[in-house]
Design an enzyme around this catalytic site. Structure first.
Site, mmCIF file in Angstrom:
data_model
loop_
_atom_site.group_PDB
_atom_site.id
_atom_site.type_symbol
_atom_site.label_atom_id
_atom_site.label_comp_id
_atom_site.label_asym_id
_atom_site.label_seq_id
_atom_site.Cartn_x
_atom_site.Cartn_y
_atom_site.Cartn_z
ATOM 1 N N PHE A 191 6.269 1.965 -4.482
ATOM 2 C CA PHE A 191 7.670 2.124 -4.088
ATOM 3 C C PHE A 191 8.272 3.482 -4.449
ATOM 4 O O PHE A 191 9.321 3.848 -3.951
ATOM 5 C CB PHE A 191 8.555 0.998 -4.658
ATOM 6 C CG PHE A 191 8.164 -0.365 -4.187
ATOM 7 C CD1 PHE A 191 8.420 -0.752 -2.876
ATOM 8 C CD2 PHE A 191 7.536 -1.264 -5.035
ATOM 9 C CE1 PHE A 191 8.054 -2.019 -2.416
ATOM 10 C CE2 PHE A 191 7.160 -2.531 -4.595
ATOM 11 C CZ PHE A 191 7.430 -2.909 -3.294
ATOM 12 N N HIS A 214 9.926 -9.372 0.474
ATOM 13 C CA HIS A 214 9.758 -7.924 0.312
ATOM 14 C C HIS A 214 11.092 -7.211 0.567
ATOM 15 O O HIS A 214 11.902 -7.679 1.372
ATOM 16 C CB HIS A 214 8.698 -7.435 1.305
ATOM 17 C CG HIS A 214 8.180 -6.063 1.036
ATOM 18 N ND1 HIS A 214 8.792 -4.936 1.527
ATOM 19 C CD2 HIS A 214 7.117 -5.640 0.317
ATOM 20 C CE1 HIS A 214 8.114 -3.871 1.131
ATOM 21 N NE2 HIS A 214 7.102 -4.261 0.395
ATOM 22 N N ASP A 227 0.857 -1.186 0.000
ATOM 23 C CA ASP A 227 0.000 0.000 0.000
ATOM 24 C C ASP A 227 0.892 1.234 0.000
ATOM 25 O O ASP A 227 2.111 1.121 0.139
ATOM 26 C CB ASP A 227 -0.982 -0.005 1.175
ATOM 27 C CG ASP A 227 -0.328 -0.041 2.540
ATOM 28 O OD1 ASP A 227 0.909 -0.182 2.604
ATOM 29 O OD2 ASP A 227 -1.038 0.057 3.549
ATOM 30 N N TYR A 259 3.025 4.646 0.812
ATOM 31 C CA TYR A 259 3.738 5.104 2.004
ATOM 32 C C TYR A 259 2.765 5.905 2.870
ATOM 33 O O TYR A 259 2.047 6.778 2.364
ATOM 34 C CB TYR A 259 4.917 5.986 1.620
ATOM 35 C CG TYR A 259 5.999 5.273 0.835
ATOM 36 C CD1 TYR A 259 6.716 4.216 1.399
ATOM 37 C CD2 TYR A 259 6.316 5.657 -0.464
ATOM 38 C CE1 TYR A 259 7.721 3.569 0.690
ATOM 39 C CE2 TYR A 259 7.321 5.016 -1.187
ATOM 40 C CZ TYR A 259 8.014 3.972 -0.599
ATOM 41 O OH TYR A 259 8.996 3.330 -1.301
#
Length: 214
Positions: free
Chosen positions: A74, A178, A61, A63
């Site tokens: 990202f 991740h 999701d 930041y």
């Protein structure tokens, strides 16, 4: 201000015609509330034509810091000086994998222009609260997006458990943990996702992505 559905590239609006009502419902739930990214950036991953997408990178999701979130998974705004930890790890692997210098900033828009879709599973978040919009319909919407892409020649790069929930949709895929500091040392570093993705594109007769950020 354009509604979410009107921010979609026409090719996406057509491909997701069966999910427009869901998108309207999500927008209604968000009405009048503060969230990140900004309203006009929520659908930023859909600004480019569906026909141009050849790589899909899925995040979790946005930041939770509104100064960071800008609508692409990202990615951060170009004026952000202190990069989020996950993005710093992505850039470490990027340099090791490609040999390119670390980019001057964390804006990944250039990748989007190269046919790389940077899509979060959940497209909005309450400021300061990760995963706070997990249950308002975004997961269903982005599952539909993934289904559309799965019927095309697309290489999926799936980092982390939420992204890998979609792995069965994509025969051409690269998976790892991740890039978060909590997990990056357990298989993200050394996974060479950028060069490996280009090898897969070669195999299906598509041009390689120019990953080099300035």
């Amino acid at each position: 201000m354009k509604r979410f559905k009107d921010q979609l590239h026409p090719s996406w609006r057509q491909a997701l015609s069966g999910d427009i009502a869901l998108l309207d419902e999500i927008e209604s739930k968000l009405g009048g509330k503060e969230f990140a990214p900004k309203f006009e950036d929520v659908m930023k991953a859909f600004e480019f034509s569906l026909d141009e997408v050849k790589i899909l990178i899925i995040g979790q999701d946005p930041y939770p810091n509104p100064e960071f979130a800008m609508g692409l998974a990202f990615s951060v705004k170009p004026d952000v000086k202190k990069l989020p930890a996950s993005l710093k790890n992505i850039f470490l692997e990027y340099s090791q994998d490609t040999g390119f210098d670390e980019p001057a900033n964390g804006d990944l828009t250039y990748w989007s222009k190269q046919g790389v879709m940077l899509l979060n599973r959940i497209l909005t978040v309450n400021p300061g609260q990760s995963n706070s919009h997990a249950d308002i319909g975004w997961r269903e919407f982005t599952f539909s997006v993934a289904k559309v892409l799965s019927k095309r020649k697309v290489v999926a790069i799936l980092w982390g458990s939420q992204a890998q929930e979609l792995k069965e949709l994509f025969p051409l895929r690269l998976t790892s943990v991740h890039p978060s500091p909590l997990s990056a040392y357990r298989g993200f570093f050394g996974s060479k996702p950028f060069t490996q993705a280009n090898l897969l594109l070669d195999q299906i007769g598509l041009s390689e992505v120019d990953w080099q950020l300035q």
